[in-house]
Design an enzyme around this catalytic site. Structure first.
Site, PDB file in Angstrom:
ATOM      1  N   GLU A  61     -55.400   0.933  44.354  1.00  0.00           N
ATOM      2  CA  GLU A  61     -56.564   1.808  44.263  1.00  0.00           C
ATOM      3  C   GLU A  61     -57.015   2.308  45.628  1.00  0.00           C
ATOM      4  OE1 GLU A  61     -58.472  -1.171  40.920  1.00  0.00           O
ATOM      5  OE2 GLU A  61     -59.727  -0.344  42.487  1.00  0.00           O
ATOM      6  N   CYS A  93     -61.203   4.726  51.492  1.00  0.00           N
ATOM      7  CA  CYS A  93     -61.118   3.276  51.453  1.00  0.00           C
ATOM      8  C   CYS A  93     -59.700   2.944  50.989  1.00  0.00           C
ATOM      9  CB  CYS A  93     -62.174   2.756  50.482  1.00  0.00           C
ATOM     10  SG  CYS A  93     -62.173   0.982  50.357  1.00  0.00           S
ATOM     11  N   CYS A 108     -54.335  -9.356  45.732  1.00  0.00           N
ATOM     12  CA  CYS A 108     -54.852 -10.106  46.870  1.00  0.00           C
ATOM     13  C   CYS A 108     -54.687 -11.587  46.567  1.00  0.00           C
ATOM     14  CB  CYS A 108     -56.335  -9.792  47.074  1.00  0.00           C
ATOM     15  SG  CYS A 108     -57.010 -10.491  48.596  1.00  0.00           S
ATOM     16  N   CYS A 122     -61.478 -14.682  46.491  1.00  0.00           N
ATOM     17  CA  CYS A 122     -62.951 -14.662  46.538  1.00  0.00           C
ATOM     18  C   CYS A 122     -63.481 -14.515  45.109  1.00  0.00           C
ATOM     19  CB  CYS A 122     -63.458 -13.513  47.401  1.00  0.00           C
ATOM     20  SG  CYS A 122     -62.873 -13.600  49.108  1.00  0.00           S
ATOM     21  N   CYS A 168     -64.892 -11.082  43.631  1.00  0.00           N
ATOM     22  CA  CYS A 168     -64.124  -9.861  43.892  1.00  0.00           C
ATOM     23  C   CYS A 168     -63.087  -9.612  42.806  1.00  0.00           C
ATOM     24  CB  CYS A 168     -63.437  -9.981  45.246  1.00  0.00           C
ATOM     25  SG  CYS A 168     -62.417  -8.568  45.664  1.00  0.00           S
ATOM     26  N   CYS A 200     -63.434  -2.692  44.771  1.00  0.00           N
ATOM     27  CA  CYS A 200     -61.992  -2.877  44.848  1.00  0.00           C
ATOM     28  C   CYS A 200     -61.452  -3.736  43.714  1.00  0.00           C
ATOM     29  CB  CYS A 200     -61.621  -3.491  46.187  1.00  0.00           C
ATOM     30  SG  CYS A 200     -62.713  -4.814  46.707  1.00  0.00           S
TER      31      CYS A 200
HETATM   32  N1  SAH Z   1     -59.991  -8.539  52.136  1.00  0.00           N
HETATM   33  C1  SAH Z   1     -60.852  -7.813  52.995  1.00  0.00           C
HETATM   34  C2  SAH Z   1     -61.077  -6.369  52.613  1.00  0.00           C
HETATM   35  C3  SAH Z   1     -61.259  -6.006  51.169  1.00  0.00           C
HETATM   36  S1  SAH Z   1     -62.789  -6.083  50.344  1.00  0.00           S
HETATM   37  C4  SAH Z   1     -62.171  -8.524  53.150  1.00  0.00           C
HETATM   38  O1  SAH Z   1     -62.372  -9.514  52.501  1.00  0.00           O
HETATM   39  O2  SAH Z   1     -62.968  -8.099  53.963  1.00  0.00           O
HETATM   40  C5  SAH Z   1     -63.942  -5.072  51.126  1.00  0.00           C
HETATM   41  C6  SAH Z   1     -65.341  -5.662  51.070  1.00  0.00           C
HETATM   42  O3  SAH Z   1     -65.884  -5.639  49.733  1.00  0.00           O
HETATM   43  C7  SAH Z   1     -65.397  -7.113  51.507  1.00  0.00           C
HETATM   44  O4  SAH Z   1     -66.503  -7.310  52.337  1.00  0.00           O
HETATM   45  C8  SAH Z   1     -65.572  -7.823  50.180  1.00  0.00           C
HETATM   46  O5  SAH Z   1     -66.090  -9.117  50.349  1.00  0.00           O
HETATM   47  C9  SAH Z   1     -66.479  -6.888  49.445  1.00  0.00           C
HETATM   48  N2  SAH Z   1     -66.552  -7.083  48.013  1.00  0.00           N
HETATM   49  C10 SAH Z   1     -65.607  -7.553  47.170  1.00  0.00           C
HETATM   50  N3  SAH Z   1     -66.073  -7.615  45.904  1.00  0.00           N
HETATM   51  C11 SAH Z   1     -67.338  -7.151  45.950  1.00  0.00           C
HETATM   52  C12 SAH Z   1     -68.341  -6.975  44.972  1.00  0.00           C
HETATM   53  N4  SAH Z   1     -68.121  -7.292  43.701  1.00  0.00           N
HETATM   54  N5  SAH Z   1     -69.536  -6.478  45.370  1.00  0.00           N
HETATM   55  C13 SAH Z   1     -69.761  -6.159  46.668  1.00  0.00           C
HETATM   56  N6  SAH Z   1     -68.849  -6.309  47.638  1.00  0.00           N
HETATM   57  C14 SAH Z   1     -67.651  -6.805  47.287  1.00  0.00           C
END
Ligand code: SAH
Length: 348
Positions: free
Chosen positions: A93, A106, A113, A117, A120, A334
């Site tokens: 995406e 983006c 991944c 987390c 996410c 994402c």
């Molecule tokens: N892996 C990298 C980049 C991808 S995510 C990282 O962790 O930074 C980009 C950002 O979106 C990260 O800060 C991530 O923690 C955040 N993110 C992921 N899921 C989210 C959600 N449901 N709501 C808000 N931010 C989110």
């Protein structure tokens, strides 16, 4: 024979390759321009090369193409989300956002991944593979072509953990910022990481001038380990030590991302603890109300709590912004689209 992914090659490598094929080296610049300025998706488009030359190149090299599988436009028209299908059937995406200063894309760095987390959507879809530099570039070229616009800013904040695909990601940045390519200034590029500490040290040795974003999301190990498994390997203190060093070595502000989760990490006490932890680090704090990805699990904090949190931090002297939520109506977080696509999850 395995053909070489030509769009991932830098100018120097391309020059060496054409010379080896017995061609004059100016051909490299010609081909590079086709690939990176025009966004050519086949050698046939390279009309200033003879047919036999195109065939010869096509014998050794391949241009990986991706197609738009799905495209969603937000109701405010300021965000477009793409689901791309890659040459091997994987899905990734990208999100195109319109700001007053231009278009930001983006970009995803991996199909899926493996960081896990808990809030996410990318983690839920599982991990397939790293993306090649060319596949990161193709996201930009496809969006530009589709919308007839130029992308001026890149954020590596799509699916995947960029520092878990270090070589390809740094190559992508090199190519995207090359004068003969998109020529996007380093100051217009951000890389976001969940905190792979050894890679942060490796990165700072090259004194990068792009922005490093760190997804912190919690002021201490107890909270952070609950939502981010990576924290069990490198805790908050170790991570912040690396960030402090990074800012010092590069003279660039580190940007901390903090997703505000309802009744989890969003009290004024949490803000005070965060302020204490970040004291003395050249940084910027970006608060993002969490986008809910799985019903009933984590919720975003209400606006007044986000504002109160921001107030505590700015009173302590930090530069804080609350991120505008673009594209919530089109599942722009994402991983949400890849996961929602039945074809994408089939077979996993
Ligand atoms: N892996 C990298 C980049 C991808 S995510 C990282 O962790 O930074 C980009 C950002 O979106 C990260 O800060 C991530 O923690 C955040 N993110 C992921 N899921 C989210 C959600 N449901 N709501 C808000 N931010 C989110």
């Amino acid at each position: 024979m395995n053909k070489t992914d030509i769009k991932s090659m830098n100018m120097e490598e391309l020059r060496a390759a054409v010379t080896e094929m017995g061609l004059p080296s100016f051909r490299a610049a010609q081909i590079y321009r086709w690939l990176h300025k025009t966004g050519a998706e086949s050698f046939d488009e390279m009309t200033d090369l003879s047919l036999s030359l195109r065939e010869k190149i096509g014998y050794n090299f391949v241009i990986f193409s991706s197609s738009i599988e799905k495209k969603l436009i937000s109701e405010y028209n300021d965000t477009v989300k793409y689901l791309f299908r890659l040459h091997d059937g994987e899905f990734i995406e990208s999100v195109l956002m319109k700001y007053s200063y231009g278009y930001t894309l983006c970009v995803s760095s991996q199909a899926g991944c493996r960081m896990g987390c808990s809030f996410c959507a990318s983690a839920l879809g599982g991990f397939s593979r790293n993306l090649a530099a060319s596949e990161m570039l193709a996201q930009i070229y496809s969006a530009q072509r589709d919308m007839s616009i130029r992308v001026s800013h890149i954020v590596l904040m799509g699916m995947g953990e960029p520092l878990d695909n270090y070589e390809n990601v740094t190559r992508f940045i090199e190519l995207a910022s090359s004068e003969e390519g998109l020529n996007i200034g380093m100051r217009n590029i951000s890389l976001s990481t969940c905190g792979i500490v050894p890679k942060i040290y490796e990165l700072m040795k090259t004194k990068p001038q792009f922005t490093l974003s760190v997804s912190l999301h919690a002021p201490n190990d107890v909270l952070r380990s609950e939502i981010m498994p990576v924290n069990k390997k490198w805790g908050v203190e170790e991570l912040l030590r690396a960030c402090r060093e990074y800012a010092k070595v590069t003279s660039r502000r580190v940007s901390f991302e903090y997703a505000m989760i309802d009744s989890f990490n969003d009290t004024p006490e949490n803000a005070l603890e965060l302020a204490g932890r970040l004291r003395g680090i050249l940084c910027h704090i970006n608060l993002i109300p969490l986008n809910e990805v799985r019903e009933g699990e984590y919720k975003g904090s209400p606006r007044d709590r986000v504002d109160a949190f921001a107030r505590v931090l700015s009173e302590k002297g930090f530069a804080v912004t609350v991120r505008r939520r673009l594209g919530a109506d089109i599942n722009a977080s994402c991983g949400q689209l890849r996961r929602g696509n039945s074809a994408a999850v089939a077979g996993r």
